[in-house]
Write a protein that holds these residues in place. Structure first.
Motif, PDB file in Angstrom:
ATOM      1  N   ILE A  40       0.945  -1.145   0.040  1.00 13.23           N
ATOM      2  CA  ILE A  40       0.086   0.031   0.140  1.00 13.23           C
ATOM      3  C   ILE A  40       0.781   1.169   0.057  1.00 13.23           C
ATOM      4  O   ILE A  40       0.640   2.171  -0.791  1.00 13.23           O
ATOM      5  CB  ILE A  40      -0.920  -0.018   1.240  1.00 13.23           C
ATOM      6  N   ASP A  41       2.124   1.302   0.710  1.00 11.53           N
ATOM      7  CA  ASP A  41       2.880   2.319   0.805  1.00 11.53           C
ATOM      8  C   ASP A  41       3.430   2.449  -0.456  1.00 11.53           C
ATOM      9  O   ASP A  41       3.643   3.675  -0.815  1.00 11.53           O
ATOM     10  CB  ASP A  41       3.776   2.143   1.927  1.00 11.53           C
ATOM     11  N   LYS A  42       3.801   1.580  -1.152  1.00 14.90           N
ATOM     12  CA  LYS A  42       4.511   1.779  -2.545  1.00 14.90           C
ATOM     13  C   LYS A  42       3.399   2.120  -3.651  1.00 14.90           C
ATOM     14  O   LYS A  42       3.824   2.392  -4.823  1.00 14.90           O
ATOM     15  CB  LYS A  42       5.162   0.432  -2.865  1.00 14.90           C
ATOM     16  N   GLY A  43       2.275   2.290  -3.425  1.00  9.97           N
ATOM     17  CA  GLY A  43       1.185   2.503  -4.201  1.00  9.97           C
ATOM     18  C   GLY A  43       0.871   1.428  -5.362  1.00  9.97           C
ATOM     19  O   GLY A  43       0.077   1.655  -6.124  1.00  9.97           O
ATOM     20  N   LEU A  44       1.145   0.091  -4.934  1.00 11.72           N
ATOM     21  CA  LEU A  44       0.553  -1.015  -5.875  1.00 11.72           C
ATOM     22  C   LEU A  44      -0.981  -1.260  -5.717  1.00 11.72           C
ATOM     23  O   LEU A  44      -1.575  -1.683  -6.746  1.00 11.72           O
ATOM     24  CB  LEU A  44       1.400  -2.265  -5.496  1.00 11.72           C
ATOM     25  N   GLU A  51      -9.747  -4.407   0.427  1.00 12.07           N
ATOM     26  CA  GLU A  51     -10.976  -4.664   0.762  1.00 12.07           C
ATOM     27  C   GLU A  51     -11.962  -5.351   0.064  1.00 12.07           C
ATOM     28  O   GLU A  51     -12.570  -6.167   0.311  1.00 12.07           O
ATOM     29  CB  GLU A  51     -11.563  -3.557   1.841  1.00 12.07           C
ATOM     30  N   LEU A  52     -11.892  -4.771  -1.144  1.00 15.20           N
ATOM     31  CA  LEU A  52     -12.970  -5.175  -2.186  1.00 15.20           C
ATOM     32  C   LEU A  52     -12.567  -6.599  -2.510  1.00 15.20           C
ATOM     33  O   LEU A  52     -13.439  -7.465  -2.721  1.00 15.20           O
ATOM     34  CB  LEU A  52     -13.029  -4.212  -3.458  1.00 15.20           C
ATOM     35  N   LYS A  53     -11.355  -6.787  -2.789  1.00 14.46           N
ATOM     36  CA  LYS A  53     -10.745  -8.171  -3.069  1.00 14.46           C
ATOM     37  C   LYS A  53     -11.052  -9.151  -2.092  1.00 14.46           C
ATOM     38  O   LYS A  53     -11.283 -10.318  -2.380  1.00 14.46           O
ATOM     39  CB  LYS A  53      -9.323  -8.020  -3.370  1.00 14.46           C
ATOM     40  N   LEU A  57     -13.201 -12.447  -2.532  1.00 18.09           N
ATOM     41  CA  LEU A  57     -12.446 -14.000  -2.252  1.00 18.09           C
ATOM     42  C   LEU A  57     -13.613 -14.422  -1.099  1.00 18.09           C
ATOM     43  O   LEU A  57     -13.946 -15.794  -1.321  1.00 18.09           O
ATOM     44  CB  LEU A  57     -11.248 -13.982  -1.955  1.00 18.09           C
ATOM     45  N   ASP A  58     -14.066 -13.786  -0.296  1.00 22.58           N
ATOM     46  CA  ASP A  58     -14.666 -14.450   0.820  1.00 22.58           C
ATOM     47  C   ASP A  58     -16.171 -14.897   0.287  1.00 22.58           C
ATOM     48  O   ASP A  58     -16.418 -16.113   0.505  1.00 22.58           O
ATOM     49  CB  ASP A  58     -14.944 -13.240   1.920  1.00 22.58           C
ATOM     50  N   LEU A  59     -16.576 -14.227  -0.535  1.00 15.62           N
ATOM     51  CA  LEU A  59     -18.059 -14.714  -1.122  1.00 15.62           C
ATOM     52  C   LEU A  59     -17.664 -15.873  -2.029  1.00 15.62           C
ATOM     53  O   LEU A  59     -18.527 -16.896  -2.176  1.00 15.62           O
ATOM     54  CB  LEU A  59     -18.702 -13.711  -1.881  1.00 15.62           C
ATOM     55  N   GLU A  60     -16.633 -15.860  -2.846  1.00 13.00           N
ATOM     56  CA  GLU A  60     -16.285 -17.084  -3.838  1.00 13.00           C
ATOM     57  C   GLU A  60     -16.190 -18.259  -2.847  1.00 13.00           C
ATOM     58  O   GLU A  60     -16.804 -19.457  -2.990  1.00 13.00           O
ATOM     59  CB  GLU A  60     -15.094 -16.448  -4.524  1.00 13.00           C
TER      60      GLU A  60
END
Length: 73
Positions: A40-44, A51-53, A57-60
């Motif tokens: 996150i700090d590196k802006g990737l 959180e969306l991902k 993944l949790d739903l899947e």
């Protein structure tokens, strides 16, 4: 008497294994958190994207688990 000693030793061994697993779990979570913060700090990616991902993944995974427990549903 021997069975009681054996059962007591099994309980001690189980408790030791559980303590080891808790330590391993802590170290893994610490490492994942550190890597996440660095990315996150590196802006990737952003915290929102993460959180969306995670939610997707949790739903899947919930769907896969549910379908494996109830294959005919």
């Amino acid at each position: 008497m021997t069975r009681k000693l054996s059962t007591a030793m099994e309980s001690v061994n189980l408790a030791a294994k559980l303590a080891d697993l808790k330590e391993d779990h802590y170290r893994i979570l610490l490492t994942v958190s550190a890597v996440t913060e660095l990315l996150i700090d590196k802006g990737l990616f952003t915290r929102d994207e993460l959180e969306l991902k995670a939610a997707a993944l949790d739903l899947e995974l919930d769907s896969l688990i549910s379908s494996s427990l109830h294959p005919m549903a």
